[in-house]
Design a protein around this motif. Structure first.
Motif, PDB file in Angstrom:
ATOM      1  N   TYR A 138     -30.891 -14.958 -39.232  1.00 39.16           N
ATOM      2  CA  TYR A 138     -29.677 -14.559 -38.911  1.00 39.16           C
ATOM      3  C   TYR A 138     -29.087 -13.694 -39.817  1.00 39.16           C
ATOM      4  N   VAL A 139     -28.344 -12.886 -39.422  1.00 31.93           N
ATOM      5  CA  VAL A 139     -27.279 -11.882 -39.992  1.00 31.93           C
ATOM      6  C   VAL A 139     -25.935 -12.066 -39.720  1.00 31.93           C
ATOM      7  N   THR A 140     -25.137 -12.387 -40.757  1.00 33.06           N
ATOM      8  CA  THR A 140     -23.823 -12.542 -40.501  1.00 33.06           C
ATOM      9  C   THR A 140     -22.865 -11.781 -41.799  1.00 33.06           C
ATOM     10  N   GLY A 141     -21.873 -11.640 -41.484  1.00 30.65           N
ATOM     11  CA  GLY A 141     -20.773 -11.028 -42.609  1.00 30.65           C
ATOM     12  C   GLY A 141     -19.277 -10.799 -41.859  1.00 30.65           C
ATOM     13  N   LEU A 142     -18.460 -10.530 -42.812  1.00 28.28           N
ATOM     14  CA  LEU A 142     -17.153 -10.217 -42.604  1.00 28.28           C
ATOM     15  C   LEU A 142     -16.603  -9.156 -43.284  1.00 28.28           C
ATOM     16  N   ARG A 190     -36.066  -8.405 -37.945  1.00 28.37           N
ATOM     17  CA  ARG A 190     -36.192  -9.520 -38.988  1.00 28.37           C
ATOM     18  C   ARG A 190     -35.481 -10.635 -38.443  1.00 28.37           C
ATOM     19  N   PHE A 191     -34.418 -10.190 -37.550  1.00 33.36           N
ATOM     20  CA  PHE A 191     -33.232 -11.157 -37.059  1.00 33.36           C
ATOM     21  C   PHE A 191     -33.294 -11.701 -36.085  1.00 33.36           C
ATOM     22  N   ALA A 192     -32.998 -13.106 -35.597  1.00 33.77           N
ATOM     23  CA  ALA A 192     -32.967 -13.681 -34.417  1.00 33.77           C
ATOM     24  C   ALA A 192     -31.677 -13.434 -33.856  1.00 33.77           C
ATOM     25  N   ALA A 193     -30.608 -13.082 -34.586  1.00 35.01           N
ATOM     26  CA  ALA A 193     -29.042 -12.913 -34.199  1.00 35.01           C
ATOM     27  C   ALA A 193     -28.318 -12.230 -35.190  1.00 35.01           C
ATOM     28  N   TYR A 233     -30.134  -1.768 -31.700  1.00 31.76           N
ATOM     29  CA  TYR A 233     -29.839  -3.376 -31.743  1.00 31.76           C
ATOM     30  C   TYR A 233     -30.381  -4.055 -30.620  1.00 31.76           C
ATOM     31  N   ASN A 234     -31.343  -3.438 -29.650  1.00 30.98           N
ATOM     32  CA  ASN A 234     -31.688  -4.073 -28.355  1.00 30.98           C
ATOM     33  C   ASN A 234     -32.518  -5.225 -28.931  1.00 30.98           C
ATOM     34  N   GLU A 235     -32.902  -6.166 -28.137  1.00 28.33           N
ATOM     35  CA  GLU A 235     -33.478  -7.416 -28.372  1.00 28.33           C
ATOM     36  C   GLU A 235     -32.738  -8.305 -29.638  1.00 28.33           C
ATOM     37  N   ILE A 236     -31.502  -7.940 -30.031  1.00 24.94           N
ATOM     38  CA  ILE A 236     -30.794  -8.825 -30.894  1.00 24.94           C
ATOM     39  C   ILE A 236     -29.718  -9.370 -30.301  1.00 24.94           C
TER      40      ILE A 236
END
Length: 110
Positions: free
Chosen positions: A1-5, A22-25, A41-44
Motif C-alpha cells: 500500500y502507499v499513502t501520504g498526506l 508494487r502497490f495493492a492500493a 494508475y490503472n489496476e490500482i
C-alpha cells in the motif's frame, strides 16, 4: 500500500505512477498528482480525500486529478471524498475512519 498526506500525498501519487505493480492500493490525502499520468494508475484501487477549504494544497488539485482519472477510464476502483468546511488538515478525519482501514487492507495485488 502507499499513502501520504500533503507533500506526502503528492509523493504517493508519484510512487504509484513510478512503480504501479508494487502497490495493492493508493490512499491519498490532500495532495495533488500530475493529471497527465492518469493512465499509469490503472489496476490500482484509489481512494483520495481533500478538505474543501484547503489553502495549502487547493481543492482544485484533488479535483483535477480525480477528473483526469475518471476521464482516462480508471479501474478497478476510484473513490473520492471532499470534507466540507475542512482546511488542509483532512488527514485527522481520514486516518480516524474505520472504513479507510477496512478498505485499504481488503485490497490485494492481482
Amino acid at each position: 500500500y502507499v499513502t501520504g498526506l500533503s507533500m506526502g500525498g503528492q509523493g504517493s501519487w508519484y510512487a504509484a505512477a513510478a512503480k504501479p505493480n508494487r502497490f495493492a492500493a493508493l490512499l491519498e490525502v490532500c495532495g495533488g498528482g500530475d493529471p497527465l499520468w492518469a493512465a499509469r494508475y490503472n489496476e490500482i484501487p484509489i481512494w483520495a480525500f481533500h478538505g474543501q477549504d484547503d489553502k495549502v494544497v487547493p481543492i482544485s488539485r484533488g479535483r483535477e486529478m480525480i477528473k483526469a482519472l475518471a476521464d482516462a477510464g480508471h479501474h478497478p476502483e476510484l473513490r473520492y471524498v471532499e470534507y466540507p468546511k475542512v482546511g488542509h488538515n483532512s488527514w485527522t478525519r481520514t486516518y480516524a475512519r474505520d472504513d479507510v482501514y477496512e478498505w485499504l487492507f481488503s485490497q490485494r495485488k492481482p
